[in-house]
Structures are given as C-alpha cells and as structure tokens.
Write a protein that holds these residues in place. Sequence first.
Motif, PDB file in Angstrom:
ATOM      1  N   SER A 158      11.723  54.063  13.001  1.00 27.44           N
ATOM      2  CA  SER A 158      10.923  55.323  12.692  1.00 27.44           C
ATOM      3  C   SER A 158      10.820  56.141  14.024  1.00 27.44           C
ATOM      4  CB  SER A 158       9.564  54.665  12.446  1.00 27.44           C
ATOM      5  OG  SER A 158       9.067  53.799  13.540  1.00 27.44           O
ATOM      6  N   GLN A 159      11.061  55.893  14.734  1.00 28.99           N
ATOM      7  CA  GLN A 159      11.284  56.756  16.028  1.00 28.99           C
ATOM      8  C   GLN A 159      12.230  57.759  15.863  1.00 28.99           C
ATOM      9  OE1 GLN A 159      11.285  55.142  20.025  1.00 28.99           O
ATOM     10  NE2 GLN A 159      12.182  56.798  21.150  1.00 28.99           N
ATOM     11  N   ILE A 160      13.400  57.267  15.626  1.00 32.77           N
ATOM     12  CA  ILE A 160      14.685  58.309  15.515  1.00 32.77           C
ATOM     13  C   ILE A 160      14.462  59.187  14.170  1.00 32.77           C
ATOM     14  CG2 ILE A 160      16.277  57.131  17.105  1.00 32.77           C
ATOM     15  CD1 ILE A 160      17.437  55.771  14.802  1.00 32.77           C
ATOM     16  N   ALA A 161      13.822  58.462  13.137  1.00 34.42           N
ATOM     17  CA  ALA A 161      13.772  59.278  11.958  1.00 34.42           C
ATOM     18  C   ALA A 161      12.638  60.061  11.872  1.00 34.42           C
ATOM     19  CB  ALA A 161      13.278  58.257  10.704  1.00 34.42           C
ATOM     20  N   ILE A 162      11.799  60.096  12.574  1.00 30.35           N
ATOM     21  CA  ILE A 162      10.739  61.073  13.165  1.00 30.35           C
ATOM     22  C   ILE A 162      11.312  62.283  13.716  1.00 30.35           C
ATOM     23  CG2 ILE A 162       8.250  61.755  13.860  1.00 30.35           C
ATOM     24  CD1 ILE A 162       7.444  58.872  12.783  1.00 30.35           C
ATOM     25  N   ASP A 163      11.733  61.560  15.041  1.00 33.17           N
ATOM     26  CA  ASP A 163      12.415  62.569  16.126  1.00 33.17           C
ATOM     27  C   ASP A 163      13.663  63.082  15.530  1.00 33.17           C
ATOM     28  OD1 ASP A 163      12.734  63.980  18.471  1.00 33.17           O
ATOM     29  OD2 ASP A 163      12.816  62.317  19.515  1.00 33.17           O
ATOM     30  N   ALA A 164      13.673  63.919  14.588  1.00 34.74           N
ATOM     31  CA  ALA A 164      14.891  64.073  13.846  1.00 34.74           C
ATOM     32  C   ALA A 164      15.802  65.256  14.678  1.00 34.74           C
ATOM     33  CB  ALA A 164      14.574  64.591  12.525  1.00 34.74           C
ATOM     34  N   ASN A 165      15.424  65.640  15.748  1.00 40.22           N
ATOM     35  CA  ASN A 165      16.327  66.559  16.170  1.00 40.22           C
ATOM     36  C   ASN A 165      16.778  66.130  17.549  1.00 40.22           C
ATOM     37  OD1 ASN A 165      16.370  69.436  15.251  1.00 40.22           O
ATOM     38  ND2 ASN A 165      14.226  69.635  15.890  1.00 40.22           N
ATOM     39  N   THR A 166      16.546  64.890  17.981  1.00 35.58           N
ATOM     40  CA  THR A 166      17.119  64.405  19.088  1.00 35.58           C
ATOM     41  C   THR A 166      18.175  63.194  18.958  1.00 35.58           C
ATOM     42  OG1 THR A 166      14.962  64.416  20.147  1.00 35.58           O
ATOM     43  CG2 THR A 166      16.539  62.979  21.101  1.00 35.58           C
ATOM     44  N   PHE A 167      19.108  63.641  19.837  1.00 35.73           N
ATOM     45  CA  PHE A 167      20.378  62.689  19.929  1.00 35.73           C
ATOM     46  C   PHE A 167      19.692  61.382  20.898  1.00 35.73           C
ATOM     47  CE2 PHE A 167      23.626  65.374  17.971  1.00 35.73           C
ATOM     48  CZ  PHE A 167      24.233  64.265  17.196  1.00 35.73           C
ATOM     49  N   TYR A 168      19.838  60.111  20.528  1.00 33.93           N
ATOM     50  CA  TYR A 168      19.665  59.104  21.330  1.00 33.93           C
ATOM     51  C   TYR A 168      20.629  58.284  21.939  1.00 33.93           C
ATOM     52  CZ  TYR A 168      14.684  59.248  20.229  1.00 33.93           C
ATOM     53  OH  TYR A 168      13.403  59.638  20.017  1.00 33.93           O
ATOM     54  N   ASP A 169      20.886  58.304  23.358  1.00 41.12           N
ATOM     55  CA  ASP A 169      22.222  57.851  23.783  1.00 41.12           C
ATOM     56  C   ASP A 169      22.511  56.530  23.592  1.00 41.12           C
ATOM     57  OD1 ASP A 169      21.257  55.910  25.729  1.00 41.12           O
ATOM     58  OD2 ASP A 169      20.893  57.557  27.297  1.00 41.12           O
ATOM     59  N   ALA A 170      24.097  56.024  23.782  1.00 44.45           N
ATOM     60  CA  ALA A 170      24.354  54.635  23.292  1.00 44.45           C
ATOM     61  C   ALA A 170      23.788  53.633  23.912  1.00 44.45           C
ATOM     62  CB  ALA A 170      25.996  54.935  23.671  1.00 44.45           C
ATOM     63  N   ASN A 171      23.397  53.702  25.201  1.00 40.94           N
ATOM     64  CA  ASN A 171      22.527  52.755  25.736  1.00 40.94           C
ATOM     65  C   ASN A 171      21.231  52.427  25.331  1.00 40.94           C
ATOM     66  OD1 ASN A 171      24.485  51.707  27.967  1.00 40.94           O
ATOM     67  ND2 ASN A 171      24.263  53.827  28.893  1.00 40.94           N
ATOM     68  N   TRP A 172      20.492  53.541  24.727  1.00 41.40           N
ATOM     69  CA  TRP A 172      19.219  53.345  24.087  1.00 41.40           C
ATOM     70  C   TRP A 172      19.622  52.703  22.735  1.00 41.40           C
ATOM     71  CZ3 TRP A 172      17.394  54.348  19.237  1.00 41.40           C
ATOM     72  CH2 TRP A 172      15.935  54.227  19.029  1.00 41.40           C
ATOM     73  N   ALA A 173      20.770  52.826  22.092  1.00 36.40           N
ATOM     74  CA  ALA A 173      21.149  52.140  20.735  1.00 36.40           C
ATOM     75  C   ALA A 173      21.611  50.735  20.961  1.00 36.40           C
ATOM     76  CB  ALA A 173      22.235  52.795  20.107  1.00 36.40           C
ATOM     77  N   LYS A 174      22.026  50.489  22.010  1.00 39.08           N
ATOM     78  CA  LYS A 174      22.377  49.151  22.666  1.00 39.08           C
ATOM     79  C   LYS A 174      21.146  48.260  22.951  1.00 39.08           C
ATOM     80  CE  LYS A 174      25.125  46.474  26.030  1.00 39.08           C
ATOM     81  NZ  LYS A 174      23.971  45.943  27.148  1.00 39.08           N
ATOM     82  N   GLU A 175      20.279  48.633  23.601  1.00 39.72           N
ATOM     83  CA  GLU A 175      18.933  48.162  23.917  1.00 39.72           C
ATOM     84  C   GLU A 175      18.072  47.725  22.499  1.00 39.72           C
ATOM     85  OE1 GLU A 175      16.445  50.896  26.340  1.00 39.72           O
ATOM     86  OE2 GLU A 175      18.134  50.813  27.971  1.00 39.72           O
ATOM     87  N   LYS A 176      18.165  48.629  21.548  1.00 39.48           N
ATOM     88  CA  LYS A 176      17.583  48.430  20.299  1.00 39.48           C
ATOM     89  C   LYS A 176      18.439  47.499  19.528  1.00 39.48           C
ATOM     90  CE  LYS A 176      14.124  51.162  21.713  1.00 39.48           C
ATOM     91  NZ  LYS A 176      12.988  50.425  22.277  1.00 39.48           N
TER      92      LYS A 176
END
Length: 250
Positions: A158-176
């Motif tokens: 939901s965080q990345i779906a709502i914050d639709a303008n932002t690229f989240y980096d690969a390490n964030w994606a790994k943490e999740k």
Amino acid sequence: MSEAYVIKEINNNIATIEFFHPEQNSLPSDILALLANTITEVGNNSEVKVIILKSGGDRTFCAGASFQELISINDAATGKVFFSGFANVINAMRKCPKFIIGRIQGKTVGGGVGIAASTDYCMATKFAAIKLSELNVGIGPFVVSPAIERKMGVSAMSQIAIDANTFYDANWAKEKGLFSQVFENIEEMDEAVQKFAEHLCTYNPDAMTEMKKVFWRGTEDWDSLLAERAAISGRLVLSDFTKETLKKFK
C-alpha cells in the motif's frame, strides 16, 4: 534485436525465458500472452527442473503496461482483456510446477513489479528500483497487488501504491521481501543466478513441486480474483481523468 520477443532456451534442465520490448520492456497484449503460454509450456516440460525469468537489455527489467495500448482502449471489455494479460502471466507463474527464479537487472514499474513478486526466488542488481505508478494515470495496481501483497505484505504494497511517484530502491525492496539478494552489477547477479539454478537442479523435482504448492497455498481463487481486478482496471482506464492523463504520453 529491436523487435519485441519472448524466447526460451533449455540447457542442462534449466529453462531460461526472456522477454523484450524496445519501449523499456513495456508489455503489450501479444507479448503478455506469449509470456504466459511460454511459462505454462516450459513448466509442463519434464526435462525442465528450474526456470529463470529475465528480460532483455541492461537498463529496465519491465516498464509495466504498454502505454500505446492503454491509450487505444475505448471500451470496458477491451480494457478487461488487456489487463487480463498481466493476470494470465501471474496465474501461469503461480500454477507452474517448477520454481521460477527472477533476474531483475534494472528499474521495474507497475505490472513489472507484479511479475517480479510472482517469481519464487528473486535476485536483483542495486539498480532495480521499483515503482507502482498506476495511481498517476487514474487507475491502480489492482491485478498485480495480490502478488505484491503476498510477497511484501499489505503495508509495503500500500505504501508504494499510494506513493505512486516514487522509485523505492532495491535494498528497500529486499528488506520488504521482494528480492532475496541485491548485487553490485549484472555480471555478479548472473553468476549467482546460474549457480543457484544449477544447485536447485540437484534437488528432488517432486519435492520442489510439492513445496511450490505449499508456498502458493491460499491463492486458489486467483483465476477469478484477478479477472475481477482486470475488470476494475478496464473500467477505470476509460475515465476522463485517465484519458486526459494518457494524452500527455502520446
């Protein structure tokens, strides 16, 4: 090669499926259908023990839905069919009896994040930032969100779906939980992917098939769920908001 394609190669029980589109690996209907069919076909091949899923090029893993095709949708039925393309790929990956290793070399957006989340084990480079941009054009990640939520949890999805303008980096994606490992470059990642796939080939294929069923338990309704979600996207893509926004991308 500048033409869009889906190709498969089988070597020593490892099947590699690669897709490509010259527009940053965005996915139109014909490539989505080819990808879903190839995954199903390779999954049913008794010679194959493990599958590597990758895209061509070295910059972008997948830019999501084809904007050219989105712009041309003029009725809800066509819209549902288009978004069902992503549903069919996710369901093919879910039902595939073999483990699918994802190889994510660069940025991935929208439907591409859904495909990465539908792999059983996913490796990436540090350039593999992710974004769910659907809200920007007046729709939402309805078809892919079940896969992303399953892998990363409702909170991260939901965080990345709502914050639709932002690229989240690969390490964030790994943490999740989306990526298992993040590498400095493509060469290191490819070496690790290959080594891991070869190692998986030494295991009992029946055990891996049974494990896959366990991992995907609770998704048995996805054929109907993702079809319903495709209908929502197909309806919203016709909204005045979306039509006006898509004009800017022409």
